[in-house]
Scaffold this motif. Sequence first.
Motif, PDB file in Angstrom:
ATOM      1  N   ALA A  24       0.593   2.085  61.553  1.00  0.00           N
ATOM      2  CA  ALA A  24      -0.186   3.292  61.826  1.00  0.00           C
ATOM      3  C   ALA A  24      -1.683   2.995  61.799  1.00  0.00           C
ATOM      4  CB  ALA A  24       0.163   4.379  60.806  1.00  0.00           C
ATOM      5  N   CYS A  25      -2.119   2.173  60.840  1.00  0.00           N
ATOM      6  CA  CYS A  25      -3.535   1.784  60.790  1.00  0.00           C
ATOM      7  C   CYS A  25      -3.923   0.994  62.040  1.00  0.00           C
ATOM      8  CB  CYS A  25      -3.810   0.945  59.539  1.00  0.00           C
ATOM      9  SG  CYS A  25      -3.782   1.869  57.999  1.00  0.00           S
ATOM     10  N   ALA A  26      -3.034   0.132  62.498  1.00  0.00           N
ATOM     11  CA  ALA A  26      -3.313  -0.650  63.703  1.00  0.00           C
ATOM     12  C   ALA A  26      -3.435   0.261  64.918  1.00  0.00           C
ATOM     13  CB  ALA A  26      -2.214  -1.686  63.920  1.00  0.00           C
ATOM     14  N   VAL A  27      -2.592   1.283  65.001  1.00  0.00           N
ATOM     15  CA  VAL A  27      -2.674   2.239  66.116  1.00  0.00           C
ATOM     16  C   VAL A  27      -3.995   3.003  66.067  1.00  0.00           C
ATOM     17  CG1 VAL A  27      -1.674   4.356  67.064  1.00  0.00           C
ATOM     18  CG2 VAL A  27      -0.184   2.459  66.408  1.00  0.00           C
ATOM     19  N   LEU A  28      -4.391   3.449  64.865  1.00  0.00           N
ATOM     20  CA  LEU A  28      -5.674   4.137  64.724  1.00  0.00           C
ATOM     21  C   LEU A  28      -6.829   3.252  65.181  1.00  0.00           C
ATOM     22  CD1 LEU A  28      -5.530   6.049  61.304  1.00  0.00           C
ATOM     23  CD2 LEU A  28      -5.736   7.042  63.589  1.00  0.00           C
ATOM     24  N   ALA A  29      -6.797   1.997  64.779  1.00  0.00           N
ATOM     25  CA  ALA A  29      -7.859   1.064  65.170  1.00  0.00           C
ATOM     26  C   ALA A  29      -7.881   0.890  66.687  1.00  0.00           C
ATOM     27  CB  ALA A  29      -7.658  -0.282  64.475  1.00  0.00           C
ATOM     28  N   ALA A  30      -6.704   0.769  67.291  1.00  0.00           N
ATOM     29  CA  ALA A  30      -6.641   0.594  68.746  1.00  0.00           C
ATOM     30  C   ALA A  30      -7.156   1.831  69.478  1.00  0.00           C
ATOM     31  CB  ALA A  30      -5.199   0.285  69.163  1.00  0.00           C
ATOM     32  N   LEU A  31      -6.777   3.018  68.997  1.00  0.00           N
ATOM     33  CA  LEU A  31      -7.241   4.251  69.636  1.00  0.00           C
ATOM     34  C   LEU A  31      -8.753   4.404  69.533  1.00  0.00           C
ATOM     35  CD1 LEU A  31      -4.460   6.758  68.488  1.00  0.00           C
ATOM     36  CD2 LEU A  31      -4.817   5.849  70.792  1.00  0.00           C
ATOM     37  N   SER A  32      -9.305   4.097  68.358  1.00  0.00           N
ATOM     38  CA  SER A  32     -10.751   4.187  68.181  1.00  0.00           C
ATOM     39  C   SER A  32     -11.480   3.185  69.066  1.00  0.00           C
ATOM     40  CB  SER A  32     -11.106   3.946  66.709  1.00  0.00           C
ATOM     41  OG  SER A  32     -12.504   3.925  66.513  1.00  0.00           O
ATOM     42  N   THR A  33     -10.933   1.967  69.165  1.00  0.00           N
ATOM     43  CA  THR A  33     -11.526   0.948  70.027  1.00  0.00           C
ATOM     44  C   THR A  33     -11.517   1.400  71.481  1.00  0.00           C
ATOM     45  OG1 THR A  33     -10.803  -0.793  68.522  1.00  0.00           O
ATOM     46  CG2 THR A  33     -11.358  -1.462  70.759  1.00  0.00           C
ATOM     47  N   ALA A  34     -10.381   1.972  71.921  1.00  0.00           N
ATOM     48  CA  ALA A  34     -10.292   2.467  73.294  1.00  0.00           C
ATOM     49  C   ALA A  34     -11.273   3.606  73.532  1.00  0.00           C
ATOM     50  CB  ALA A  34      -8.864   2.933  73.577  1.00  0.00           C
ATOM     51  N   LEU A  35     -11.436   4.481  72.519  1.00  0.00           N
ATOM     52  CA  LEU A  35     -12.366   5.600  72.655  1.00  0.00           C
ATOM     53  C   LEU A  35     -13.800   5.104  72.810  1.00  0.00           C
ATOM     54  CD1 LEU A  35     -12.612   8.696  72.608  1.00  0.00           C
ATOM     55  CD2 LEU A  35     -12.978   8.540  70.143  1.00  0.00           C
ATOM     56  N   MET A  36     -14.161   4.072  72.048  1.00  0.00           N
ATOM     57  CA  MET A  36     -15.506   3.510  72.180  1.00  0.00           C
ATOM     58  C   MET A  36     -15.736   2.996  73.600  1.00  0.00           C
ATOM     59  SD  MET A  36     -17.364   0.451  69.995  1.00  0.00           S
ATOM     60  CE  MET A  36     -17.961   1.474  68.656  1.00  0.00           C
ATOM     61  N   ALA A  37     -14.756   2.290  74.143  1.00  0.00           N
ATOM     62  CA  ALA A  37     -14.898   1.758  75.497  1.00  0.00           C
ATOM     63  C   ALA A  37     -14.965   2.879  76.528  1.00  0.00           C
ATOM     64  CB  ALA A  37     -13.732   0.821  75.805  1.00  0.00           C
ATOM     65  N   LEU A  38     -14.161   3.944  76.343  1.00  0.00           N
ATOM     66  CA  LEU A  38     -14.121   5.029  77.322  1.00  0.00           C
ATOM     67  C   LEU A  38     -15.391   5.879  77.296  1.00  0.00           C
ATOM     68  CD1 LEU A  38     -10.411   6.194  76.874  1.00  0.00           C
ATOM     69  CD2 LEU A  38     -11.410   5.139  78.918  1.00  0.00           C
ATOM     70  N   LEU A  39     -15.956   6.086  76.085  1.00  0.00           N
ATOM     71  CA  LEU A  39     -17.138   6.941  75.965  1.00  0.00           C
ATOM     72  C   LEU A  39     -18.439   6.213  76.304  1.00  0.00           C
ATOM     73  CD1 LEU A  39     -16.403   8.953  72.682  1.00  0.00           C
ATOM     74  CD2 LEU A  39     -16.241   9.749  75.042  1.00  0.00           C
ATOM     75  N   LEU A  40     -18.380   4.908  76.394  1.00  0.00           N
ATOM     76  CA  LEU A  40     -19.593   4.155  76.676  1.00  0.00           C
ATOM     77  C   LEU A  40     -20.116   4.466  78.073  1.00  0.00           C
ATOM     78  CD1 LEU A  40     -21.652   1.905  75.997  1.00  0.00           C
ATOM     79  CD2 LEU A  40     -20.051   0.290  77.038  1.00  0.00           C
ATOM     80  N   ASP A  41     -21.390   4.773  78.144  1.00  0.00           N
ATOM     81  CA  ASP A  41     -22.077   4.945  79.428  1.00  0.00           C
ATOM     82  C   ASP A  41     -22.954   3.712  79.621  1.00  0.00           C
ATOM     83  OD1 ASP A  41     -23.498   5.620  81.648  1.00  0.00           O
ATOM     84  OD2 ASP A  41     -24.550   7.336  80.763  1.00  0.00           O
ATOM     85  N   PRO A  42     -22.517   2.750  80.420  1.00  0.00           N
ATOM     86  CA  PRO A  42     -23.266   1.489  80.531  1.00  0.00           C
ATOM     87  C   PRO A  42     -24.696   1.683  80.998  1.00  0.00           C
ATOM     88  CG  PRO A  42     -21.095   1.297  81.543  1.00  0.00           C
ATOM     89  CD  PRO A  42     -21.309   2.749  81.241  1.00  0.00           C
ATOM     90  N   ALA A  43     -24.943   2.755  81.777  1.00  0.00           N
ATOM     91  CA  ALA A  43     -26.293   2.979  82.288  1.00  0.00           C
ATOM     92  C   ALA A  43     -27.114   3.864  81.352  1.00  0.00           C
ATOM     93  CB  ALA A  43     -26.222   3.613  83.676  1.00  0.00           C
ATOM     94  N   GLY A  44     -26.476   4.412  80.314  1.00  0.00           N
ATOM     95  CA  GLY A  44     -27.181   5.338  79.441  1.00  0.00           C
ATOM     96  C   GLY A  44     -27.410   4.774  78.061  1.00  0.00           C
ATOM     97  N   ASP A  45     -27.480   5.677  77.083  1.00  0.00           N
ATOM     98  CA  ASP A  45     -27.766   5.272  75.712  1.00  0.00           C
ATOM     99  C   ASP A  45     -26.476   4.966  74.978  1.00  0.00           C
ATOM    100  OD1 ASP A  45     -29.934   5.151  73.566  1.00  0.00           O
ATOM    101  OD2 ASP A  45     -28.431   6.441  72.649  1.00  0.00           O
ATOM    102  N   THR A  46     -26.563   4.099  73.966  1.00  0.00           N
ATOM    103  CA  THR A  46     -25.381   3.711  73.198  1.00  0.00           C
ATOM    104  C   THR A  46     -25.195   4.558  71.939  1.00  0.00           C
ATOM    105  OG1 THR A  46     -26.695   2.044  72.028  1.00  0.00           O
ATOM    106  CG2 THR A  46     -25.497   1.326  73.997  1.00  0.00           C
ATOM    107  N   ALA A  47     -26.029   5.590  71.728  1.00  0.00           N
ATOM    108  CA  ALA A  47     -25.989   6.341  70.473  1.00  0.00           C
ATOM    109  C   ALA A  47     -24.607   6.934  70.206  1.00  0.00           C
ATOM    110  CB  ALA A  47     -27.034   7.451  70.488  1.00  0.00           C
ATOM    111  N   ARG A  48     -23.957   7.499  71.247  1.00  0.00           N
ATOM    112  CA  ARG A  48     -22.668   8.165  71.022  1.00  0.00           C
ATOM    113  C   ARG A  48     -21.622   7.206  70.465  1.00  0.00           C
ATOM    114  NH1 ARG A  48     -18.815   9.569  69.436  1.00  0.00           N
ATOM    115  NH2 ARG A  48     -17.328  11.169  70.103  1.00  0.00           N
TER     116      ARG A  48
END
Length: 269
Positions: free
Chosen positions: A172-196
């Motif tokens: 379950a911890c591994a799944v949480l880590a994977a989901l959070s990692t995927a969320l970071m990649a999905l929310l990243l705006d390469p042309a914008g700011d990294t604050a989010r």
Amino acid sequence: MDGTQGRIGAIDGLRAVAIAGVVLYHLRPSPLPGGFLGVTVFLVITGYLATRSVERRIARGGAFSYGRYLAGRLARLLPPVLAAIALTALGTYLSSPGLLPKVQADALPSALFLVNWSYIFRQVSYFAAAGLPSPLTHLWYLAVAMQFYLVWPAVVMAAHRVLRTRGAAIAACAVLAALSTALMALLLDPAGDTARVYYGTDTRLAELSVGALTALALDGLRARGRRAVREGAPLPLALRVLPAAGALGLAALLAGFAFADGESPLMYR
């Protein structure tokens, strides 16, 4: 290994490495462009120690007082945070009054352990502000930690009721880590700011979850090791390779300190 009064020497050493990385990163010019990864070390340690603490309290008596646990966290963190805010405001007024507006904007969110979300909503980049950052910028990490402390004990207690084995909890911890990692990649705006993605509690949950996973896995390995010693059997292979794995991990961390770039999209993917 555990020392007296529950201290873990290896974690004290990791904290020293992390602090050195962050301090050297903030020097100008910076000798360690990836030293900001020291924050990742602190988040993993936070997840490890919080999970270990809750697990051991549950194991001792089967009951866990969420209110007492949270009061203990607040008693430990709130006084030094308030003192840091007050002394920083005074020091800024005396030495760098031009930074006072930044201190004023950050003081209340820092005291409420919400400054990381304040930076996200205000789009305050950790990296773009590196020249003249707010003197309270570093308190964003404690905000993430306190938000984790608010939620994680309930998660651990629920896991004890729902997940019947240690292996299931680790998964379950591994799944949480994977989901959070995927969320970071999905929310990243390469042309914008990294604050989010940099400040978000949800996008930083990966590091905290890895710390929790490590706490669960190591406790299980220690139990197997003690059983092997009692029975005169060889130590489990995982225990025998841990020192080498630790050395490789430390080498990878130091390489990250030397070469990582916090403004590169690759860091968040």
